[in-house]
Design a protein around this motif. Sequence first.
Motif, PDB file in Angstrom:
ATOM      1  N   LEU A  23     -11.495   8.939 -12.702  1.00 54.94           N
ATOM      2  CA  LEU A  23     -10.591   8.534 -13.783  1.00 54.94           C
ATOM      3  C   LEU A  23     -11.363   8.353 -15.082  1.00 54.94           C
ATOM      4  O   LEU A  23     -10.915   8.792 -16.157  1.00 54.94           O
ATOM      5  CB  LEU A  23      -9.873   7.242 -13.400  1.00 54.94           C
ATOM      6  CG  LEU A  23      -8.946   6.647 -14.463  1.00 54.94           C
ATOM      7  CD1 LEU A  23      -7.828   7.618 -14.799  1.00 54.94           C
ATOM      8  CD2 LEU A  23      -8.382   5.298 -13.985  1.00 54.94           C
ATOM      9  N   ALA A  24     -12.541   7.731 -14.999  1.00 54.87           N
ATOM     10  CA  ALA A  24     -13.365   7.560 -16.198  1.00 54.87           C
ATOM     11  C   ALA A  24     -13.815   8.905 -16.748  1.00 54.87           C
ATOM     12  O   ALA A  24     -13.835   9.119 -17.971  1.00 54.87           O
ATOM     13  CB  ALA A  24     -14.589   6.692 -15.870  1.00 54.87           C
ATOM     14  N   ALA A  25     -14.177   9.835 -15.842  1.00 55.07           N
ATOM     15  CA  ALA A  25     -14.597  11.165 -16.302  1.00 55.07           C
ATOM     16  C   ALA A  25     -13.450  11.905 -16.975  1.00 55.07           C
ATOM     17  O   ALA A  25     -13.637  12.590 -17.992  1.00 55.07           O
ATOM     18  CB  ALA A  25     -15.130  11.978 -15.121  1.00 55.07           C
ATOM     19  N   LEU A  26     -12.224  11.782 -16.440  1.00 54.47           N
ATOM     20  CA  LEU A  26     -11.055  12.430 -17.052  1.00 54.47           C
ATOM     21  C   LEU A  26     -10.779  11.851 -18.435  1.00 54.47           C
ATOM     22  O   LEU A  26     -10.529  12.599 -19.400  1.00 54.47           O
ATOM     23  CB  LEU A  26      -9.842  12.264 -16.146  1.00 54.47           C
ATOM     24  CG  LEU A  26      -8.517  12.812 -16.685  1.00 54.47           C
ATOM     25  CD1 LEU A  26      -8.614  14.319 -16.894  1.00 54.47           C
ATOM     26  CD2 LEU A  26      -7.371  12.469 -15.740  1.00 54.47           C
ATOM     27  N   VAL A  27     -10.822  10.538 -18.554  1.00 55.24           N
ATOM     28  CA  VAL A  27     -10.591   9.910 -19.862  1.00 55.24           C
ATOM     29  C   VAL A  27     -11.667  10.330 -20.859  1.00 55.24           C
ATOM     30  O   VAL A  27     -11.376  10.633 -22.028  1.00 55.24           O
ATOM     31  CB  VAL A  27     -10.554   8.381 -19.705  1.00 55.24           C
ATOM     32  CG1 VAL A  27     -10.484   7.697 -21.065  1.00 55.24           C
ATOM     33  CG2 VAL A  27      -9.363   7.970 -18.853  1.00 55.24           C
ATOM     34  N   ALA A  28     -12.938  10.360 -20.412  1.00 53.27           N
ATOM     35  CA  ALA A  28     -14.022  10.773 -21.304  1.00 53.27           C
ATOM     36  C   ALA A  28     -13.844  12.212 -21.755  1.00 53.27           C
ATOM     37  O   ALA A  28     -14.096  12.548 -22.923  1.00 53.27           O
ATOM     38  CB  ALA A  28     -15.369  10.601 -20.599  1.00 53.27           C
ATOM     39  N   ARG A  29     -13.396  13.076 -20.843  1.00 52.41           N
ATOM     40  CA  ARG A  29     -13.187  14.485 -21.202  1.00 52.41           C
ATOM     41  C   ARG A  29     -12.073  14.632 -22.233  1.00 52.41           C
ATOM     42  O   ARG A  29     -12.231  15.341 -23.243  1.00 52.41           O
ATOM     43  CB  ARG A  29     -12.843  15.283 -19.942  1.00 52.41           C
ATOM     44  CG  ARG A  29     -12.512  16.739 -20.187  1.00 52.41           C
ATOM     45  CD  ARG A  29     -13.671  17.474 -20.797  1.00 52.41           C
ATOM     46  NE  ARG A  29     -13.357  18.881 -21.003  1.00 52.41           N
ATOM     47  CZ  ARG A  29     -14.133  19.722 -21.692  1.00 52.41           C
ATOM     48  NH1 ARG A  29     -15.264  19.277 -22.223  1.00 52.41           N
ATOM     49  NH2 ARG A  29     -13.791  20.969 -21.835  1.00 52.41           N
ATOM     50  N   LEU A  30     -10.951  13.974 -22.007  1.00 52.14           N
ATOM     51  CA  LEU A  30      -9.841  14.070 -22.961  1.00 52.14           C
ATOM     52  C   LEU A  30     -10.223  13.483 -24.315  1.00 52.14           C
ATOM     53  O   LEU A  30      -9.879  14.042 -25.370  1.00 52.14           O
ATOM     54  CB  LEU A  30      -8.616  13.358 -22.389  1.00 52.14           C
ATOM     55  CG  LEU A  30      -8.005  13.965 -21.126  1.00 52.14           C
ATOM     56  CD1 LEU A  30      -6.857  13.106 -20.617  1.00 52.14           C
ATOM     57  CD2 LEU A  30      -7.531  15.393 -21.383  1.00 52.14           C
ATOM     58  N   ASP A  31     -10.929  12.359 -24.296  1.00 52.82           N
ATOM     59  CA  ASP A  31     -11.363  11.740 -25.547  1.00 52.82           C
ATOM     60  C   ASP A  31     -12.330  12.655 -26.301  1.00 52.82           C
ATOM     61  O   ASP A  31     -12.283  12.761 -27.536  1.00 52.82           O
ATOM     62  CB  ASP A  31     -12.020  10.399 -25.252  1.00 52.82           C
ATOM     63  CG  ASP A  31     -12.083   9.501 -26.477  1.00 52.82           C
ATOM     64  OD1 ASP A  31     -11.608   9.922 -27.548  1.00 52.82           O
ATOM     65  OD2 ASP A  31     -12.605   8.383 -26.369  1.00 52.82           O
ATOM     66  N   TRP A  45     -21.395   5.572 -13.997  1.00 50.53           N
ATOM     67  CA  TRP A  45     -21.590   4.442 -14.899  1.00 50.53           C
ATOM     68  C   TRP A  45     -21.623   4.881 -16.366  1.00 50.53           C
ATOM     69  O   TRP A  45     -21.193   4.134 -17.244  1.00 50.53           O
ATOM     70  CB  TRP A  45     -22.877   3.701 -14.543  1.00 50.53           C
ATOM     71  CG  TRP A  45     -22.751   2.943 -13.263  1.00 50.53           C
ATOM     72  CD1 TRP A  45     -23.356   3.223 -12.078  1.00 50.53           C
ATOM     73  CD2 TRP A  45     -21.918   1.806 -13.033  1.00 50.53           C
ATOM     74  NE1 TRP A  45     -22.968   2.322 -11.118  1.00 50.53           N
ATOM     75  CE2 TRP A  45     -22.092   1.427 -11.668  1.00 50.53           C
ATOM     76  CE3 TRP A  45     -21.058   1.048 -13.817  1.00 50.53           C
ATOM     77  CZ2 TRP A  45     -21.430   0.349 -11.106  1.00 50.53           C
ATOM     78  CZ3 TRP A  45     -20.401  -0.021 -13.251  1.00 50.53           C
ATOM     79  CH2 TRP A  45     -20.589  -0.368 -11.917  1.00 50.53           C
ATOM     80  N   ARG A  46     -22.116   6.074 -16.622  1.00 52.15           N
ATOM     81  CA  ARG A  46     -22.120   6.564 -18.008  1.00 52.15           C
ATOM     82  C   ARG A  46     -20.695   6.755 -18.509  1.00 52.15           C
ATOM     83  O   ARG A  46     -20.340   6.323 -19.610  1.00 52.15           O
ATOM     84  CB  ARG A  46     -22.898   7.874 -18.103  1.00 52.15           C
ATOM     85  CG  ARG A  46     -23.007   8.421 -19.514  1.00 52.15           C
ATOM     86  CD  ARG A  46     -23.584   9.816 -19.522  1.00 52.15           C
ATOM     87  NE  ARG A  46     -22.703  10.768 -18.853  1.00 52.15           N
ATOM     88  CZ  ARG A  46     -22.953  12.067 -18.765  1.00 52.15           C
ATOM     89  NH1 ARG A  46     -24.061  12.566 -19.271  1.00 52.15           N
ATOM     90  NH2 ARG A  46     -22.111  12.876 -18.143  1.00 52.15           N
ATOM     91  N   ASN A  47     -19.848   7.416 -17.717  1.00 55.21           N
ATOM     92  CA  ASN A  47     -18.466   7.631 -18.138  1.00 55.21           C
ATOM     93  C   ASN A  47     -17.705   6.316 -18.235  1.00 55.21           C
ATOM     94  O   ASN A  47     -16.863   6.125 -19.120  1.00 55.21           O
ATOM     95  CB  ASN A  47     -17.760   8.568 -17.160  1.00 55.21           C
ATOM     96  CG  ASN A  47     -18.261  10.000 -17.260  1.00 55.21           C
ATOM     97  OD1 ASN A  47     -18.631  10.461 -18.338  1.00 55.21           O
ATOM     98  ND2 ASN A  47     -18.298  10.697 -16.138  1.00 55.21           N
ATOM     99  N   THR A  48     -18.001   5.393 -17.310  1.00 50.96           N
ATOM    100  CA  THR A  48     -17.327   4.095 -17.361  1.00 50.96           C
ATOM    101  C   THR A  48     -17.724   3.319 -18.609  1.00 50.96           C
ATOM    102  O   THR A  48     -16.872   2.725 -19.285  1.00 50.96           O
ATOM    103  CB  THR A  48     -17.665   3.292 -16.098  1.00 50.96           C
ATOM    104  OG1 THR A  48     -17.239   4.020 -14.938  1.00 50.96           O
ATOM    105  CG2 THR A  48     -16.972   1.939 -16.128  1.00 50.96           C
ATOM    106  N   ALA A  49     -19.022   3.329 -18.919  1.00 50.63           N
ATOM    107  CA  ALA A  49     -19.469   2.625 -20.123  1.00 50.63           C
ATOM    108  C   ALA A  49     -18.873   3.247 -21.377  1.00 50.63           C
ATOM    109  O   ALA A  49     -18.493   2.540 -22.320  1.00 50.63           O
ATOM    110  CB  ALA A  49     -20.994   2.650 -20.192  1.00 50.63           C
ATOM    111  N   PHE A  50     -18.739   4.571 -21.392  1.00 48.59           N
ATOM    112  CA  PHE A  50     -18.163   5.234 -22.568  1.00 48.59           C
ATOM    113  C   PHE A  50     -16.698   4.869 -22.744  1.00 48.59           C
ATOM    114  O   PHE A  50     -16.252   4.556 -23.861  1.00 48.59           O
ATOM    115  CB  PHE A  50     -18.322   6.746 -22.405  1.00 48.59           C
ATOM    116  CG  PHE A  50     -17.598   7.547 -23.440  1.00 48.59           C
ATOM    117  CD1 PHE A  50     -18.119   7.690 -24.718  1.00 48.59           C
ATOM    118  CD2 PHE A  50     -16.379   8.150 -23.157  1.00 48.59           C
ATOM    119  CE1 PHE A  50     -17.455   8.416 -25.682  1.00 48.59           C
ATOM    120  CE2 PHE A  50     -15.709   8.877 -24.114  1.00 48.59           C
ATOM    121  CZ  PHE A  50     -16.244   9.011 -25.371  1.00 48.59           C
TER     122      PHE A  50
END
Length: 445
Positions: free
Chosen positions: A181-189, A26-31
């Motif tokens: 997927l949310a964790a990957l996007v957060a990492r790249l961002d 939920w943290r990565n999704t919210a980010f």
Amino acid sequence: MAIRGGAPRRTYTWITAHAPWSAWAWRNTAFTAAAIPAALPVLLGLTAAVMAPGPGMLPPLLILLFGPLLTRLQRSRFRTLLDLDVPEVEREGARFTPLAVARRLRSEATWRQYGYHVLVSPLAALAGALVVLAWAFGVAAAGVYGWFWILPADTRTPGWTERYDAVTVGGILLLLAAPWLAALVARLDSVAAASLLGPNRARELERRVEDLAESRAGVLDAADLERRRIERDLHDGAQQRLVALAMNLGIARATLTDLPAEAKAVIDEAHREAKEAIEELNNLVRGLHPAVLEDRGLDAALSGIAARAPFPVELTVDIGQRPGATVEAVAYFVVSETLANVAKHARADGCRVHVVRAPARDGSARGGSARDGSARDGSVRGGSVRGGDLLRITVTDDGVGGADPARGTGLVGLRKRVGSVDGTIMIDSPLGGPTVINVELPCGL
């Protein structure tokens, strides 16, 4: 049911921490979802510029004007939702004067930030939208049976279970994949923000190295001043008292001729020890910082060392303009310790010392502190120098060679002294000799 055992318990803990209902998911999704409203001003501005090239240039200009505000918004998103602190770029001087604004617009850091807002932020918003849709479609597909039972009975068709089994399985897989997927996007961002919104790491490291070099130069100068103070105090205080004591003892020995033999022997012994103490103190003062080095320069100071050596020393000094006081002190102690090592270990019949000031060779190493390593034929290398004139010192003896730092022959101390001013040292000492020591010191320190 309790989970026992090391590996199964760790596996259970890992699955629980990365499940779709976990705080991590939920943290990565919210980010990632928060990237959508943060990118809306940029998306609207770019859309207006594409749809109306003339009047539509106003929104991009507003983006350029409010770029710092967008940067603060993005930093707040990283800090609040991902607990990641993206450092600000330090800017000197006033912030809102015309000159400061012009300098900021020309800054490489400013255009890196605009690159994030124009390129990365819209892509992050698009990825955030895909993550939200993945969650939405996953929930909808995984609960397709529930949705079907909500429908009126007359709308159900035969064979619906066969069609919706695959949809349910796909929805569950989508729910399992959405957190990753949310964790990957957060990492790249996060990687993009650290590179574009924060300070340039290469320039920060370069500035840090320059600051450390300046602070180390200040420490060296302070240490050199402290040595000079101690030398003056010893020379003007304790040394003068010892000279006066030796003179009084000499006068007493010459005038008090009617004393018993035992008393004369005590006076003679005290007079001899006073003179030895004066000699030791002279050597100590000379080792701290010789007065001749400060008064007359490196040529005269090295001439004194050569004259006191127990073997013939051929000295050549050609430096022209005097280098810095710290470099002079290091050069003096390098030659002094080298000749002392020759006298103790080399069993040499003679030695040559050549000191010259010359421009740095092309391709010389720059920056950094001394590094030690071994070369062929017993040579030892270390150090790196900065650009500018170099003080080159070459000491050659005809001794037995075989100098080895591991045997405590003073080479470690030489490398530390040379490395303290970003100098280089190369020692070539094969068995049987001769030993050649080449030292290069930056004159500009």
